[in-house]
Design an enzyme around this catalytic site. Structure first.
Site, PDB file in Angstrom:
ATOM      1  N   TYR A  54       0.820  -1.214   0.000  1.00 46.84           N
ATOM      2  CA  TYR A  54       0.000   0.000   0.000  1.00 46.84           C
ATOM      3  C   TYR A  54       0.851   1.260   0.000  1.00 46.84           C
ATOM      4  O   TYR A  54       0.480   2.267  -0.590  1.00 46.84           O
ATOM      5  CB  TYR A  54      -0.995  -0.012   1.171  1.00 46.84           C
ATOM      6  CG  TYR A  54      -2.218  -0.825   0.832  1.00 46.84           C
ATOM      7  CD1 TYR A  54      -3.255  -0.270   0.094  1.00 46.84           C
ATOM      8  CD2 TYR A  54      -2.308  -2.166   1.182  1.00 46.84           C
ATOM      9  CE1 TYR A  54      -4.361  -1.017  -0.262  1.00 46.84           C
ATOM     10  CE2 TYR A  54      -3.411  -2.927   0.825  1.00 46.84           C
ATOM     11  CZ  TYR A  54      -4.431  -2.343   0.105  1.00 46.84           C
ATOM     12  OH  TYR A  54      -5.522  -3.090  -0.268  1.00 46.84           O
ATOM     13  N   ASN A  89     -12.541   5.624  -6.223  1.00 45.12           N
ATOM     14  CA  ASN A  89     -11.079   5.673  -6.234  1.00 45.12           C
ATOM     15  C   ASN A  89     -10.534   6.064  -4.863  1.00 45.12           C
ATOM     16  O   ASN A  89     -11.139   6.857  -4.149  1.00 45.12           O
ATOM     17  CB  ASN A  89     -10.601   6.662  -7.301  1.00 45.12           C
ATOM     18  CG  ASN A  89     -11.058   6.229  -8.685  1.00 45.12           C
ATOM     19  OD1 ASN A  89     -11.178   5.036  -8.945  1.00 45.12           O
ATOM     20  ND2 ASN A  89     -11.326   7.180  -9.556  1.00 45.12           N
ATOM     21  N   VAL A  90      -9.381   5.532  -4.538  1.00 49.53           N
ATOM     22  CA  VAL A  90      -8.807   5.763  -3.210  1.00 49.53           C
ATOM     23  C   VAL A  90      -7.711   6.822  -3.247  1.00 49.53           C
ATOM     24  O   VAL A  90      -7.093   7.122  -2.230  1.00 49.53           O
ATOM     25  CB  VAL A  90      -8.256   4.447  -2.607  1.00 49.53           C
ATOM     26  CG1 VAL A  90      -9.403   3.471  -2.337  1.00 49.53           C
ATOM     27  CG2 VAL A  90      -7.216   3.785  -3.506  1.00 49.53           C
ATOM     28  N   HIS A 106     -14.745   3.839  -1.177  1.00 53.94           N
ATOM     29  CA  HIS A 106     -13.830   2.743  -0.841  1.00 53.94           C
ATOM     30  C   HIS A 106     -12.647   3.205   0.002  1.00 53.94           C
ATOM     31  O   HIS A 106     -11.601   2.568   0.015  1.00 53.94           O
ATOM     32  CB  HIS A 106     -13.349   2.048  -2.126  1.00 53.94           C
ATOM     33  CG  HIS A 106     -14.446   1.336  -2.867  1.00 53.94           C
ATOM     34  ND1 HIS A 106     -14.344   0.929  -4.167  1.00 53.94           N
ATOM     35  CD2 HIS A 106     -15.693   0.953  -2.458  1.00 53.94           C
ATOM     36  CE1 HIS A 106     -15.474   0.333  -4.545  1.00 53.94           C
ATOM     37  NE2 HIS A 106     -16.307   0.345  -3.524  1.00 53.94           N
ATOM     38  N   CYS A 114      -5.752   3.087  13.085  1.00 53.39           N
ATOM     39  CA  CYS A 114      -5.395   1.919  13.887  1.00 53.39           C
ATOM     40  C   CYS A 114      -6.384   0.779  13.615  1.00 53.39           C
ATOM     41  O   CYS A 114      -7.598   0.982  13.596  1.00 53.39           O
ATOM     42  CB  CYS A 114      -5.430   2.298  15.361  1.00 53.39           C
ATOM     43  SG  CYS A 114      -5.191   0.890  16.459  1.00 53.39           S
ATOM     44  N   CYS A 144      -3.028   2.910  21.478  1.00 49.47           N
ATOM     45  CA  CYS A 144      -3.204   1.547  22.005  1.00 49.47           C
ATOM     46  C   CYS A 144      -2.109   0.570  21.575  1.00 49.47           C
ATOM     47  O   CYS A 144      -2.113  -0.579  22.006  1.00 49.47           O
ATOM     48  CB  CYS A 144      -4.575   1.002  21.608  1.00 49.47           C
ATOM     49  SG  CYS A 144      -4.659   0.377  19.914  1.00 49.47           S
ATOM     50  N   GLY A 181     -15.961   6.195 -16.042  1.00 49.72           N
ATOM     51  CA  GLY A 181     -14.871   5.232 -15.880  1.00 49.72           C
ATOM     52  C   GLY A 181     -15.082   4.168 -14.827  1.00 49.72           C
ATOM     53  O   GLY A 181     -14.119   3.724 -14.211  1.00 49.72           O
ATOM     54  N   THR A 182     -16.324   3.772 -14.616  1.00 50.21           N
ATOM     55  CA  THR A 182     -16.547   2.667 -13.670  1.00 50.21           C
ATOM     56  C   THR A 182     -16.800   1.387 -14.455  1.00 50.21           C
ATOM     57  O   THR A 182     -17.348   1.405 -15.551  1.00 50.21           O
ATOM     58  CB  THR A 182     -17.763   2.921 -12.750  1.00 50.21           C
ATOM     59  OG1 THR A 182     -18.954   2.745 -13.503  1.00 50.21           O
ATOM     60  CG2 THR A 182     -17.741   4.314 -12.169  1.00 50.21           C
ATOM     61  N   ASN A 207     -17.467   6.628 -20.889  1.00 46.70           N
ATOM     62  CA  ASN A 207     -16.608   5.440 -20.775  1.00 46.70           C
ATOM     63  C   ASN A 207     -16.289   4.972 -22.197  1.00 46.70           C
ATOM     64  O   ASN A 207     -17.209   4.805 -22.995  1.00 46.70           O
ATOM     65  CB  ASN A 207     -17.349   4.332 -20.003  1.00 46.70           C
ATOM     66  CG  ASN A 207     -16.411   3.245 -19.512  1.00 46.70           C
ATOM     67  OD1 ASN A 207     -15.464   2.873 -20.194  1.00 46.70           O
ATOM     68  ND2 ASN A 207     -16.678   2.741 -18.317  1.00 46.70           N
TER      69      ASN A 207
HETATM   70 ZN    ZN Z   1      -5.164   2.094  18.453  1.00 49.87          ZN
END
Ligand code: ZN
Length: 238
Positions: A54, A89-90, A106, A114, A144, A181-182, A207
């Site tokens: 990622y 899109n991300v 998404h 976290c 945490c 564009g999907t 598209n």
């Molecule tokens: Zn945490």
């Protein structure tokens, strides 16, 4: 002035050189499949591998630039139209082009949180782009001690509730919908054009290929995202 909802997918980002999920599985990553990289179970099993992948994708996003289609959508907003962008899109290309209030169905690649307590908005961890194929240990949550995970929606996870309800509200309130564009194959996002049609909205699809949503569209422009959106801007500039 019109109230326009844009639904954008992978084809929009691909024109900026951001590979689709499947196309991103190249080079040293080609031996992996989605199930080994894009699930919570995969992350827990091998956090450094998933985080490395990622981070590599995030670095690609940061190097990419919005194209004329992203800018055309932002220009419609600047010209006084009410514009809402709902994207699968991300990446952050819509935001960098100047669109405001973008809804990410998404999640977002450049945000992280976290995995245990959900504490979010961890500072952007990308200081230097990782090498293709490099493993990288994710940071730990300051609250945490849990692992920090990418802020994207993984396979088997529900869409963010707020994003989904904002998408439905936008479709109910708008005058017209433009789908760009999907693939029309990834549910539940793929159901939105049909919902818009059921609500009596005019649906335009931009598209180069026919897609899973073409049947639900009133109009289909067989054009790349940039070219189609620039044409739309010229028509609606008013
Ligand atoms: Zn945490």
């Amino acid at each position: 002035m019109a109230h326009i909802v844009f639904l954008t997918g992978a084809g929009m980002s691909a024109e900026s050189g951001i590979p689709t999920f499947r196309d991103a599985l190249t080079g040293l990553w080609s031996r992996f499949d989605a199930e080994r990289l894009a699930t919570a179970a995969a992350f827990r099993r091998d956090p450094a591998m998933v985080w490395g992948w990622y981070r590599w994708r995030a670095a690609r996003v940061m190097q990419a630039q919005p194209h004329a289609g992203h800018r055309a959508i932002a220009a419609l907003e600047a010209h006084g139209h009410r514009v809402e962008v709902i994207t699968q899109n991300v990446d952050d290309l819509h935001e960098r082009a100047g669109s405001t209030g973008v809804v990410h169905l998404h999640g977002e690649l450049l945000r992280s949180r976290c995995i245990d307590c959900g504490a979010g908005e961890h500072p952007d961890p990308i200081v230097r782009p990782p090498a293709d194929g490099a493993r990288e240990e994710p940071p730990r949550c300051a609250a945490c001690g849990g692992l920090i995970r990418p802020g994207v929606v993984w396979f088997g996870e529900a869409l963010p509730v707020q994003a989904w309800s904002r998408a439905q509200d936008a479709l109910a309130a708008c005058d017209r919908v433009v789908v760009v564009g999907t693939s029309g194959l990834v549910q539940p996002a793929a159901s939105l054009p049909a919902l818009a049609r059921a609500l009596g909205k005019h649906v335009l699809e931009i598209n180069p290929q026919r897609s899973g949503v073409t049947e639900d569209a009133d109009e289909h422009w067989a054009l790349p995202a940039s070219e189609g959106l620039v044409r739309l801007l010229e028509r609606l500039r008013g």
